[in-house]
Design a protein around this motif. Structure first.
Motif, short mmCIF file in Angstrom:
data_model
loop_
_atom_site.label_atom_id
_atom_site.label_comp_id
_atom_site.label_asym_id
_atom_site.label_seq_id
_atom_site.Cartn_x
_atom_site.Cartn_y
_atom_site.Cartn_z
N ILE A 33 -22.77 28.60 -6.41
CA ILE A 33 -24.10 29.20 -6.42
C ILE A 33 -24.29 30.07 -7.66
O ILE A 33 -25.34 30.01 -8.33
N GLY A 34 -23.29 30.85 -8.00
CA GLY A 34 -23.38 31.68 -9.21
C GLY A 34 -23.53 30.84 -10.46
O GLY A 34 -24.36 31.14 -11.34
N PHE A 35 -22.76 29.77 -10.54
CA PHE A 35 -22.82 28.88 -11.70
C PHE A 35 -24.22 28.30 -11.86
O PHE A 35 -24.80 28.33 -12.94
N GLU A 36 -24.78 27.78 -10.79
CA GLU A 36 -26.09 27.14 -10.86
C GLU A 36 -27.22 28.15 -11.09
O GLU A 36 -28.15 27.88 -11.85
N ALA A 37 -27.17 29.29 -10.44
CA ALA A 37 -28.24 30.29 -10.60
C ALA A 37 -28.31 30.81 -12.04
O ALA A 37 -29.38 30.84 -12.65
N LEU A 55 -38.36 22.41 -13.26
CA LEU A 55 -38.23 21.45 -12.16
C LEU A 55 -37.03 20.54 -12.38
O LEU A 55 -36.25 20.29 -11.45
N ILE A 56 -36.89 20.05 -13.60
CA ILE A 56 -35.71 19.22 -13.92
C ILE A 56 -34.44 20.02 -13.66
O ILE A 56 -33.50 19.54 -13.02
N GLY A 57 -34.44 21.25 -14.11
CA GLY A 57 -33.27 22.11 -13.91
C GLY A 57 -32.99 22.38 -12.45
O GLY A 57 -31.83 22.37 -12.02
N ALA A 58 -34.05 22.63 -11.65
CA ALA A 58 -33.86 22.93 -10.23
C ALA A 58 -33.31 21.73 -9.47
O ALA A 58 -32.36 21.87 -8.67
N THR A 65 -24.82 21.36 -7.80
CA THR A 65 -24.12 22.29 -6.91
C THR A 65 -23.20 21.53 -5.96
O THR A 65 -22.04 21.91 -5.77
N GLY A 66 -23.72 20.48 -5.38
CA GLY A 66 -22.87 19.65 -4.51
C GLY A 66 -21.72 19.02 -5.27
O GLY A 66 -20.58 19.01 -4.81
N TRP A 67 -22.03 18.50 -6.47
CA TRP A 67 -21.00 17.90 -7.31
C TRP A 67 -19.98 18.95 -7.73
O TRP A 67 -18.78 18.70 -7.75
N ASN A 68 -20.44 20.15 -8.08
CA ASN A 68 -19.56 21.24 -8.50
C ASN A 68 -18.53 21.54 -7.42
O ASN A 68 -17.33 21.62 -7.69
N TYR A 69 -18.99 21.69 -6.19
CA TYR A 69 -18.08 21.99 -5.09
C TYR A 69 -17.05 20.87 -4.91
O TYR A 69 -15.84 21.11 -4.88
N LEU A 70 -17.55 19.64 -4.81
CA LEU A 70 -16.66 18.50 -4.58
C LEU A 70 -15.72 18.28 -5.77
O LEU A 70 -14.51 18.10 -5.58
N TYR A 71 -16.25 18.32 -6.98
CA TYR A 71 -15.44 18.07 -8.17
C TYR A 71 -14.33 19.11 -8.31
O TYR A 71 -13.17 18.77 -8.55
N ARG A 126 -9.00 23.28 -19.18
CA ARG A 126 -10.38 23.75 -18.98
C ARG A 126 -11.38 22.89 -19.75
O ARG A 126 -12.45 22.57 -19.25
N VAL A 127 -11.03 22.50 -20.96
CA VAL A 127 -11.91 21.63 -21.76
C VAL A 127 -12.03 20.26 -21.08
O VAL A 127 -13.14 19.73 -20.93
N LEU A 128 -10.92 19.68 -20.66
CA LEU A 128 -10.93 18.40 -19.95
C LEU A 128 -11.76 18.51 -18.66
O LEU A 128 -12.57 17.64 -18.35
N HIS A 129 -11.57 19.59 -17.92
CA HIS A 129 -12.29 19.86 -16.69
C HIS A 129 -13.80 19.83 -16.95
O HIS A 129 -14.56 19.18 -16.23
N ALA A 130 -14.26 20.53 -17.98
CA ALA A 130 -15.69 20.60 -18.30
C ALA A 130 -16.25 19.24 -18.73
O ALA A 130 -17.34 18.84 -18.31
N ILE A 131 -15.50 18.51 -19.55
CA ILE A 131 -15.95 17.19 -20.03
C ILE A 131 -16.10 16.21 -18.86
O ILE A 131 -17.13 15.53 -18.73
N LEU A 132 -15.10 16.14 -18.00
CA LEU A 132 -15.16 15.21 -16.87
C LEU A 132 -16.29 15.58 -15.90
O LEU A 132 -16.96 14.70 -15.36
N PHE A 133 -16.50 16.87 -15.71
CA PHE A 133 -17.59 17.31 -14.84
C PHE A 133 -18.93 16.81 -15.38
O PHE A 133 -19.74 16.25 -14.65
#
Length: 151
Positions: free
Chosen positions: A12-16, A39-42, A49-55, A77-84
């Motif tokens: 939630i913090g990440f997305e907000a 709207l695109i962002g929301a 958010t769902g992907w963030n939790y699962l990923y 951390r770089v690999l984590h961000a790229i794959l996400f």
């Protein structure tokens, strides 16, 4: 490993914070109205958010299985961000092209720019999150003096 409550706070913090940064920057950078970018962002935020939790859950479980711990080096951390971001690209590209009535190529260029922003943002956010809310130490359950287990 992080618990469910911590993972929800993280997502939630990440997305907000990301949405508060994204809408005005994207409106300025791409020349669309702020409400369109908002709207695109929301919508993207809800999906992300769902992907963030699962990923993050799957990534941490994989790290724990492969390395025996979940602490991330800079390279991880770089690999984590790229794959996400690659996972999100697959979902967002067609919907972005449709909503803005642009070609897939234009949507790809826009998405690459947005993904670049979010990769840097994710790297910084996750790093700071781990500093503010450190990962609990992995300890083997040890008996307490009263007979209950620690851990």
């Amino acid at each position: 490993m992080r618990n469910t409550r911590d993972r929800i706070r993280h997502a939630i913090g990440f997305e907000a914070i990301g949405l508060l940064l994204f809408a005005p920057l994207a409106s300025w950078a791409f020349g669309y109205d702020m409400h369109q970018m908002g709207l695109i962002g929301a919508v993207a935020s809800l999906i992300a958010t769902g992907w963030n939790y699962l990923y993050n859950l799957l990534f941490d479980k994989a790290m724990l299985r492969i390395t025996g711990q979940v602490r991330k080096s800079v390279l991880v951390r770089v690999l984590h961000a790229i794959l996400f971001e690659l996972g999100l690209l697959v979902v967002f590209l067609p919907s972005l092209a449709w909503y803005l009535n642009i070609s897939l190529l234009d949507a790809l260029i826009m998405d690459i720019a947005v993904a670049g922003f979010y990769m840097v943002y994710a790297l910084v956010y996750n790093w700071l999150y781990d500093i503010v809310f450190p990962v609990p130490s992995l300890k083997t359950a040890q008996p307490r003096p009263d007979g209950a287990a620690l851990g």
